[in-house]
Design an enzyme around this catalytic site. Sequence first.
Site, PDB file in Angstrom:
ATOM      1  N   GLY A  77       0.839  -1.198   0.000  1.00 39.85           N
ATOM      2  CA  GLY A  77       0.000   0.000   0.000  1.00 39.85           C
ATOM      3  C   GLY A  77       0.875   1.249   0.000  1.00 39.85           C
ATOM      4  O   GLY A  77       0.559   2.243  -0.658  1.00 39.85           O
ATOM      5  N   ASN A 159      -6.279   4.949   9.931  1.00 41.64           N
ATOM      6  CA  ASN A 159      -5.780   3.674  10.461  1.00 41.64           C
ATOM      7  C   ASN A 159      -5.623   3.664  11.972  1.00 41.64           C
ATOM      8  O   ASN A 159      -5.551   2.605  12.577  1.00 41.64           O
ATOM      9  CB  ASN A 159      -4.445   3.304   9.800  1.00 41.64           C
ATOM     10  CG  ASN A 159      -3.441   4.428   9.842  1.00 41.64           C
ATOM     11  OD1 ASN A 159      -3.757   5.564   9.505  1.00 41.64           O
ATOM     12  ND2 ASN A 159      -2.228   4.127  10.237  1.00 41.64           N
ATOM     13  N   CYS A 336       4.594   0.364  13.615  1.00 43.90           N
ATOM     14  CA  CYS A 336       5.760   1.172  13.268  1.00 43.90           C
ATOM     15  C   CYS A 336       6.866   0.240  12.797  1.00 43.90           C
ATOM     16  O   CYS A 336       6.953  -0.901  13.233  1.00 43.90           O
ATOM     17  CB  CYS A 336       6.209   1.975  14.479  1.00 43.90           C
ATOM     18  SG  CYS A 336       6.419   0.964  15.917  1.00 43.90           S
TER      19      CYS A 336
HETATM   20  C1  LIG Z   1      -4.144   3.943   5.830  1.00 44.03           C
HETATM   21  C2  LIG Z   1      -2.952   3.166   5.396  1.00 44.03           C
HETATM   22  N1  LIG Z   1      -2.344   3.491   4.242  1.00 44.03           N
HETATM   23  C3  LIG Z   1      -1.272   2.830   3.800  1.00 44.03           C
HETATM   24  C4  LIG Z   1      -0.737   1.790   4.518  1.00 44.03           C
HETATM   25  C5  LIG Z   1       0.497   1.101   4.008  1.00 44.03           C
HETATM   26  O1  LIG Z   1       0.220  -0.198   3.554  1.00 44.03           O
HETATM   27  P1  LIG Z   1       1.420  -1.264   3.514  1.00 44.03           P
HETATM   28  O2  LIG Z   1       1.593  -1.747   4.896  1.00 44.03           O
HETATM   29  O3  LIG Z   1       0.901  -2.336   2.596  1.00 44.03           O
HETATM   30  O4  LIG Z   1       2.594  -0.573   2.968  1.00 44.03           O
HETATM   31  C6  LIG Z   1      -1.317   1.425   5.739  1.00 44.03           C
HETATM   32  C7  LIG Z   1      -0.731   0.353   6.565  1.00 44.03           C
HETATM   33  O5  LIG Z   1      -0.938   0.274   7.746  1.00 44.03           O
HETATM   34  C8  LIG Z   1      -2.457   2.128   6.177  1.00 44.03           C
HETATM   35  O6  LIG Z   1      -3.047   1.825   7.340  1.00 44.03           O
END
Ligand SMILES: Cc1ncc(COP(=O)(O)O)c(C=O)c1O
Length: 395
Positions: A77, A159, A336
């Site tokens: 992500g 998140n 983290c």
């Molecule tokens: C809102 C949000 N965006 C992006 C990410 C990043 O995803 P990834 O862990 O696959 O890099 C996270 C991961 O916790 C997230 O909670």
Amino acid sequence: MPAPPPHGLIYLDHSATTPIDPEIAARMRDADDRFPGNPSSIHAAGRAARLCLEEARSALAGSLGMPAESVIFTGSGSEANNLAIAGTLLEHAGRPAHLIVSAIEHHSVLHCARALAARHDGVTLTEIACGADGRIDLDAIADAIRPATRLISLMLVNNETGVIQPVAEAAHRARDRGIRLHVDAVQALGRLPLDLPALGADLLTLAAHKARGPRGVGALLVRPGCGLAPLIHGGTQENYRRAGTENLAGAVGMAEAVRRAVAATDAHRRHLARLERIFLDTLTGQAAAGPRFELNGCATAKVPGILNLAFEGVRQDDLVVGMDLAGVAISAGSACSSGVIEPSHVLAAMNLPPWRRDGGVRISFGSTNTEQEARQAAARLAELARRLATSTAHG
Ligand SMILES: Cc1ncc(COP(=O)(O)O)c(C=O)c1O
């Protein structure tokens, strides 16, 4: 080697990652076994792998009502977020570019936007504040828009607090001004309907591992006609938008995870809401003997299953470590990468009283959790908070 999680662990950190669904893992193994070729090779093994990859792409896009070519598979992500932001700016290279993001975005958005603004002349950044309820300030977005604004990047669900952000309303303010909207929907998958046109999104980020798919696979959905410069150069993979041999099994696993998450969104929400109710009722039932606690973030504008709680006089790291020792995995805000608990930029942006800002812990439920686990975890949290508050008061 670290020990595997102990049997009987109550895992309440699904916003960090979810356990892979065994059926999805089996499909991935099967794809690896049946399609050993490189999807870019022209021989039969390569062509078969290509077909499998394109089927996964179509399936993922189809789950969201989008055409197959809208999907760019990524390695996470975080990568999809970086691609959305930097890829948009590179597309406008040479012209002034103004970016708008909120102060409560995931670090893969915030740090990417800050790095671009710091390193590139002509790139400027506005970080939008949020209220004490954890909702982004819409008027501040409207006020921040300038002629050079190229991109607004907002998350759909935070998140750390689970608070739903007014993304469609923000899109409304940007519409007709030629400003692109990127939506980080990583935490919304399986918790909210995902409809790019309804959200007004030009770009949308997903990560497979938040919905019982594999770790290390993400996707950026790109509205047809929305140009994007690649960040990884090399081959022609992903329609020239991300070079590198594709993660075939990952794409298969992600497509299946998204299909299942989208199909089960309503049932999943009901399950999460039930667990959250039981957890909060149990905690409230035992609250008289313990310290005051508060929910951080708007209770009425959040997805079920993500709770950010603070207990007066109790430190967040003591709660996380204490719960771990009590057999319950929770976290202090986001996962983290350093293994060290850092102050939450989300709770800081909400301007909360210090005890709520510094004490917030995240409890996030998933499909594998049971009502008994919710009850037991709340009872252990109440007992721990009581003990910690007492020892602080007497210490
Ligand atoms: C809102 C949000 N965006 C992006 C990410 C990043 O995803 P990834 O862990 O696959 O890099 C996270 C991961 O916790 C997230 O909670």
